[in-house]
Design a protein around this motif. Structure first.
Motif: not given
Length: 440
Positions: A93, A385, A387
């Motif tokens: 992340v 990005h 999930c």
């Protein structure tokens, strides 16, 4: 790109004395708050925080999610959240650019369609194993059921054939770690994070819990390396000894622990909200019951997928997302200085009449023929990005619910829908999704 014409100072500004109203923007009925009078873009400058642009302009949303050179999710999390204390800054992340793309390619295969289909039997077995433990004919907190199901699925899908003693130690370590994460002590430490410029004070119970989880996972990784091969479909077996195996054991364990957490609480809360929504909408329950009773699995799966999509549209686990400007840039004609934060209120978009007819109504049928749009359905984020486990989460919810409904009915529950918990960083049922299960 549109020519720069205005600065943040030219936009409507929410005064500090009204900051308390921001909470309504990330809770159900967000699109009906008094903040609508400020328009689709406005600015807030809370004391001690970077300046924030709140926007639900779809062009802005698309830009902040796709322009990874100028807008950073990692920098946002480092400034306002506890993620670096929980996961460590080396995890996916926080990575940007090519480094993020490389790591995502390494971790993506176990979340792709072929791999996902191989997990179905594991998920069914977990649900069938748990079913006898639930009361029938009396109220039960379905979020609690969701936690048991989520942990059971994750242990099976991530690790599968772990020796019983090691599995027991792993389960105990996970419970210790999650208990520390959910404790009042860590909540207080996390609340200090934005006030301390992004620094989350150390919380020893959390560090001990994480170390205990990692130690057991590293043991299992070492055992797999010592005895490679076998016909395993769990995620760990898809890494160890393959071309994806490009991490040391500690890094792989840390990332697997991150996957555990990412799929644990969100799955439990989502399952809870689905149960709440079904109990409050007899017509949706009737459609599911008819599909089960007729043995029409394709019909059942299609409607379950629609129910799940509609539930997470109305009750996403988090009501907002955002990015931080990594450098001076512009956003569709607005100058954004380095360090400013762009907040996207998810519910203000997913409850908007501009994107969904009758937006506050629970209508699964809207997703029977139309797939959710990437930038008006933001429960799992969007762009590079997004999930990584989004498809896994949707599949897991469908398989678990299908298995449950083939053995149990959800009793209709008249009255208002259970509200969200008042003091919670996300959107969680206030009474842990109290419903009643009946025999089928």
């Amino acid at each position: 790109m549109q020519q720069i014409s205005i600065t943040l100072g030219d936009l409507p500004r929410l005064s500090n004395r009204r900051l308390g109203e921001l909470g309504a923007l990330i809770r159900p009925a967000a699109d009906r708050t008094s903040l609508r009078a400020l328009g689709s873009r406005f600015v807030v400058s809370p004391p001690g925080f970077p300046t924030m642009l709140i926007t639900h302009e779809i062009d802005d949303v698309r830009e902040v999610f796709t322009n990874t050179e100028d807008f950073s999710v990692g920098q946002l999390l480092s400034r306002v959240a506890n993620h670096d204390r929980v996961f460590g800054r080396e995890t996916l992340v926080f990575l940007e650019g090519e480094e993020h793309r490389r790591e995502r390619r390494l971790f993506a295969p176990p979340f792709q369609n072929k791999a996902l289909r191989s997990y179905e039997d594991m998920m069914v077995e977990v649900a069938r194993r748990e079913l006898p433990n639930w009361p029938v004919g009396e109220p039960v907190e379905f979020v609690g059921i969701g936690y048991d199901l989520a942990l059971g699925v994750l242990l099976e899908v991530l690790f599968a054939d772990v020796p019983a003693q090691r599995r027991d130690r792993l389960t105990q370590a996970i419970n210790q770690w999650v208990g520390a994460l959910q404790s009042v002590g860590f909540l207080v430490a996390s609340l200090l994070t934005p006030l301390l410029g992004g620094y989350t004070p150390p919380y020893p119970p959390l560090s001990r819990g994480a170390a205990a989880v990692d130690a057991v996972i590293i043991e299992e990784i070492a055992a797999r390396r010592a005895a490679p091969g076998g016909d395993h479909t769990d995620m760990l077996s898809r890494y160890v000894g393959t071309e994806l195996d490009q991490h040391d054991d500690a890094s792989l364990a840390r990332n697997l622990r991150g996957i555990l957490l990412g799929g644990y609480e969100t799955t439990a809360i989502t399952l809870g909200w689905i149960a709440v929504m079904l109990a409050a909408h007899p017509e949706a329950l009737a459609e599911l019951d008819a599909a089960v009773d007729s043995g029409d699995t394709p019909r059942l799966d299609a409607y379950l997928d629609a129910v799940i999509a509609e539930t997470v549209r109305l009750r996403p686990v988090s009501g907002f997302t955002g990015r931080r400007a990594a450098r001076d840039t512009d956003l569709n004609g607005v100058r954004i200085p380095k360090g400013a934060i762009v907040i996207v209120p998810i519910l203000a978009i997913q409850e908007s009449l501009a994107h969904y007819p009758d937006p506050l109504a629970f209508r699964p049928e809207r997703f029977l023929t139309d797939r959710p749009d990437s930038y008006t359905f933001l429960t799992f984020g969007a762009g590079p990005h997004r999930c990584l486990g989004a498809q896994f989460a949707l599949l897991e919810s469908r398989i678990l619910l299908r298995t449950i409904l083939q053995s149990r009915r959800i009793a209709p529950l008249p009255g208002p829908i259970e509200p969200p918990r008042r003091f919670h960083t996300g959107i969680s049922p206030a009474h842990n999704a109290r419903i009643t299960l009946l025999p089928r």
